[in-house]
Structures are given as C-alpha cells and as structure tokens.
Motif scaffolding. Structure first.
Motif, PDB file in Angstrom:
ATOM      1  N   ASP A   1      -7.307  -3.035  -7.229  1.00 30.88           N
ATOM      2  CA  ASP A   1      -8.423  -2.645  -6.340  1.00 30.88           C
ATOM      3  C   ASP A   1      -8.078  -1.398  -5.539  1.00 30.88           C
ATOM      4  OD1 ASP A   1     -10.492  -4.301  -6.905  1.00 30.88           O
ATOM      5  OD2 ASP A   1      -9.978  -5.820  -5.391  1.00 30.88           O
ATOM      6  N   ASN A   2      -6.872  -1.386  -4.968  1.00 34.23           N
ATOM      7  CA  ASN A   2      -6.447  -0.265  -4.116  1.00 34.23           C
ATOM      8  C   ASN A   2      -6.347   1.026  -4.904  1.00 34.23           C
ATOM      9  OD1 ASN A   2      -6.286  -1.808  -1.779  1.00 34.23           O
ATOM     10  ND2 ASN A   2      -4.121  -2.314  -2.077  1.00 34.23           N
ATOM     11  N   TYR A   3      -5.853   0.955  -6.142  1.00 34.90           N
ATOM     12  CA  TYR A   3      -5.781   2.169  -6.973  1.00 34.90           C
ATOM     13  C   TYR A   3      -7.175   2.691  -7.264  1.00 34.90           C
ATOM     14  CZ  TYR A   3      -0.805   1.296  -7.902  1.00 34.90           C
ATOM     15  OH  TYR A   3       0.534   1.122  -7.784  1.00 34.90           O
ATOM     16  N   ASP A   4      -8.105   1.819  -7.605  1.00 35.07           N
ATOM     17  CA  ASP A   4      -9.467   2.252  -7.927  1.00 35.07           C
ATOM     18  C   ASP A   4     -10.205   2.787  -6.695  1.00 35.07           C
ATOM     19  OD1 ASP A   4      -9.213   1.683 -10.594  1.00 35.07           O
ATOM     20  OD2 ASP A   4     -10.057  -0.332 -10.451  1.00 35.07           O
ATOM     21  N   LYS A   5      -9.949   2.201  -5.525  1.00 35.42           N
ATOM     22  CA  LYS A   5     -10.573   2.695  -4.294  1.00 35.42           C
ATOM     23  C   LYS A   5     -10.039   4.075  -3.926  1.00 35.42           C
ATOM     24  CE  LYS A   5     -11.563  -1.796  -2.159  1.00 35.42           C
ATOM     25  NZ  LYS A   5     -11.168  -2.750  -1.088  1.00 35.42           N
ATOM     26  N   SER A   6      -8.757   4.288  -4.108  1.00 35.44           N
ATOM     27  CA  SER A   6      -8.178   5.602  -3.764  1.00 35.44           C
ATOM     28  C   SER A   6      -8.718   6.687  -4.672  1.00 35.44           C
ATOM     29  CB  SER A   6      -6.654   5.553  -3.872  1.00 35.44           C
ATOM     30  OG  SER A   6      -6.256   5.301  -5.210  1.00 35.44           O
ATOM     31  N   LYS A   7      -9.090   6.318  -5.899  1.00 31.46           N
ATOM     32  CA  LYS A   7      -9.671   7.273  -6.843  1.00 31.46           C
ATOM     33  C   LYS A   7     -11.073   7.678  -6.411  1.00 31.46           C
ATOM     34  CE  LYS A   7     -10.535   5.799 -10.976  1.00 31.46           C
ATOM     35  NZ  LYS A   7     -10.343   5.316 -12.374  1.00 31.46           N
ATOM     36  N   GLU A   8     -11.761   6.764  -5.778  1.00 33.62           N
ATOM     37  CA  GLU A   8     -13.116   7.078  -5.311  1.00 33.62           C
ATOM     38  C   GLU A   8     -13.075   8.050  -4.147  1.00 33.62           C
ATOM     39  OE1 GLU A   8     -14.795   3.373  -4.256  1.00 33.62           O
ATOM     40  OE2 GLU A   8     -14.758   2.544  -6.272  1.00 33.62           O
TER      41      GLU A   8
ATOM     42  N   GLU B   1       0.818  -1.225   0.000  1.00 30.85           N
ATOM     43  CA  GLU B   1       0.000   0.000   0.000  1.00 30.85           C
ATOM     44  C   GLU B   1       0.849   1.271   0.000  1.00 30.85           C
ATOM     45  OE1 GLU B   1      -2.793  -0.138   3.164  1.00 30.85           O
ATOM     46  OE2 GLU B   1      -3.923  -1.815   2.326  1.00 30.85           O
TER      47      GLU B   1
END
Length: 357
Positions: A350-357, A323
């Motif tokens: 997943d982590n990249y897409d969640k941080s974008k949200e 992370e």
C-alpha cells in the motif's frame, strides 16, 4: 593525526582566533608555541626550547631572541616572533644580527601567520637576505608542508636540509619572477619572444603590440595545459569507474553462481503471493535470491522490498520493512507463520503504491 593534518588544523585555528589576539605575547602563546609543538618539540623543556635566548651582539650584551630550539645542547633554529598583524619586512634585520653571532644553522621570522625560514647559503655564517622557505600557514600548500616536515624533531638533520635549501631557495625565487612576468611581462621578456617571430626590428610600437600578445599567449597556453590535465584526470577517473564496475559485476556474477534457490524458498514465495493477490497483480510480485537471504520485491525493484526470508540457517526469520525501509526481523518456526504478517505485507505494498501517486 598526521603532520599534514596538524598543520592544516593550526592554520584553521589562526584564521579563527587572530582577530582576538591583541599582543605579541598572545601571538606567541596562541600560534607560535603550538607551531613549535607540531614540529615535535617540547616547549616546556629547557633542553629543547629556550625562550628569551640570550645572544650578545657586539658591544650589546644580554640581547634576547624569542626562542631557540636546541639539539645536542646547541642552538639549531633561532625564532624571532612578532604580532600577527605586523609586516615582517620591517623586522628581518633583527634576526640577521642574532644569526650572525650564533652557531644556529637556521633562522625563523614569523608573526604566527607568515613563516620565513633563513640560512646562510650565500655567505657562511651570515644570514641570507631572502628566505629559502616562506608560507602562509592559513594557505599552506602540500609541497610546502613536505619541506616544513624536514624540521620535525624526529627527522631533523641540519646537514641534509642545507643540501636541499639552495635548490629550494632559487626555485622559489624563479617561481616568483615567472609569476611577475606572467602578470606583467617586462620588455626584456617580450623581446625574447618577439625577436623569434617578428621578421623586422622590434620598435616601441611593435613592443607594445607584442606585450599584449605575449601576455595573452601565455594565459591561453596555461589554460590549455589546465584543460588537458583536467581531460586526462577525467579520463583516468572514467577508466577507474569502469574498472570498478567490471570488478563488481564479476563479483556479482560469482556470488549469483553460488546461490541455490530451494523448494522451501519457492513455497514461501507462493505463500506471500497468495497473501498479496487481493491487493495487487501477481505479476508484480517477484523474487531475487541471495546467499544470505531470499528477497521478495514489488515490480522487480530492489528499492521496493516487500520482505526477506532467512531460511537457510539454524533459525528462520521473516523480515518486513517500516516506512523508512528499516528491516524488522521476526523468528518463524514454520512457513505457515508467514500468514501472521499478512497485514504488514499488505501495508508495505500500500505504502509503495501511495508514494507513486
């Protein structure tokens, strides 16, 4: 640590501890002896630094000055010390008397914060009334450090210093006078300019008008000079940045010309895409090849690395990222071993897409 850093550090020490220094003796120990040490002299050697140096003054015998710095068995610098809070203007006469009967070429009057260096520029063997070098060690300027450095034991040359002290003394006095004139112009200073631009007699009323105009004009001129220098400095900085960017771009171009993407690396890329196809759109998965590794990215963004593959050495590795984007290397033996890291690769996306949200 070089000389400049040592002096700056001593200045910081003075600011930090002065309020805890209550006596002249404590001032010597905390500030002045360290200063002498920075100049390269051994304060504990009686051949270099003599405390309580006896200097007979006329009929007064056994008069003592705080320190005398010796060279070739002769006193070269006499040092008179005062408590850091004392005004040195009240004590310069004392150093003058010592200087008069000594063979020393330089006198130093200090309270550990203000340092005043004297010589005999006006009249031989008689200490000048004004110092040729004066500074506050807590606010010392670079040009003053350069002058002070001449007194360092390793380069000290009395004759050489004497040859430059006259210019230094009068330059400092002129700078002081100019500063006074800039802050509060004297009538003579104002008249010098007013007579050159005013077509008639400079009366008291005209003089008052031109005093304000002169002060304002000088301030505007100084402001313009500063602005111009800043503009020149910024332009040079911009040019330097552009030059550096051009060099880096050229290097990157040279590096990229040396990169060869192998069939094995492309096959590994297809494997990673097949792992991630249910997680994200395949057109988001891209690669960038470098000399030392093959990088697979999300959205063609260097800040979104999915993994790196090291396939060109003796051993092969796949590197995933935690992370904090810290690289975690694992050895692989065949390209099929990449499938073992499917969970890690999916989690990274997943982590990249969640941080974008």
């Amino acid at each position: 640590m070089d000389f400049k850093d040592q002096i700056k550090q001593l200045g910081e020490r003075v600011v930090k501890f002065k309020d805890q220094i209550n006596t002249e003796e404590a001032t010597k120990n905390a500030f002045i002896m360290p200063f002498i040490q920075v100049l390269g002299y051994d304060v504990f050697s009686p051949l270099e630094v003599v405390p309580e140096f006896i200097s007979d003054i006329g009929i007064k015998k056994g008069e003592k000055i705080d320190y005398a710095i010796f060279k070739d068995n002769k006193p070269t610098i006499l040092i008179e010390c005062k408590h850091w809070a004392q005004n040195l203007n009240l004590h310069d006469g004392q150093l003058l008397r010592y200087f008069h009967v000594s063979k020393a070429k330089f006198g130093l009057l200090t309270n550990g914060i203000i340092y005043r260096f004297y010589s005999d520029l006006v009249e031989p063997n008689k200490m000048d009334e004004k110092p040729f070098l004066e500074f506050n060690i807590s606010e010392i300027k670079d040009n003053q450090i350069e002058e002070l450095k001449k007194f360092h034991k390793t380069v000290f040359d009395a004759e050489s210093i004497t040859n430059t002290t006259s210019e230094l003394k009068y330059t400092n006095e002129l700078k002081h006078l100019i500063q006074l004139e800039l802050n509060n112009p004297t009538p003579e200073f104002v008249k010098h300019f007013a007579r050159q631009v005013y077509p008639s007699v400079v009366t008291a009323k005209v003089l008052e008008l031109f005093t304000n105009l002169t002060k304002k004009s000088v301030q505007q001129h100084i402001s313009d000079l500063i602005t111009e220098r800043l503009k020149t400095a910024l332009t040079k900085e911009d040019d330097a940045i552009k030059e550096q960017e051009a060099i880096q771009a050229e290097r990157a171009k040279e590096e990229s010309s040396k990169v060869i993407t192998t069939e094995e690396e492309l096959e590994a890329f297809i494997i990673v895409k097949s792992i991630l196809r249910q997680k994200t759109s395949l057109n988001r998965i891209t690669f960038r090849d470098a000399q030392s590794y093959f990088a697979i990215l999300l959205d063609d963004n260097n800040r979104k690395p999915i993994c790196r593959l090291y396939l060109n050495g003796g051993k092969r590795f796949i590197a995933t990222f935690d992370e904090q984007k810290k690289e975690i290397k694992n050895e692989i033996f065949t390209l099929d071993d990449i499938f073992k890291y499917s969970d890690s690769l999916n989690l990274i996306v997943d982590n990249y897409d969640k941080s974008k949200e």
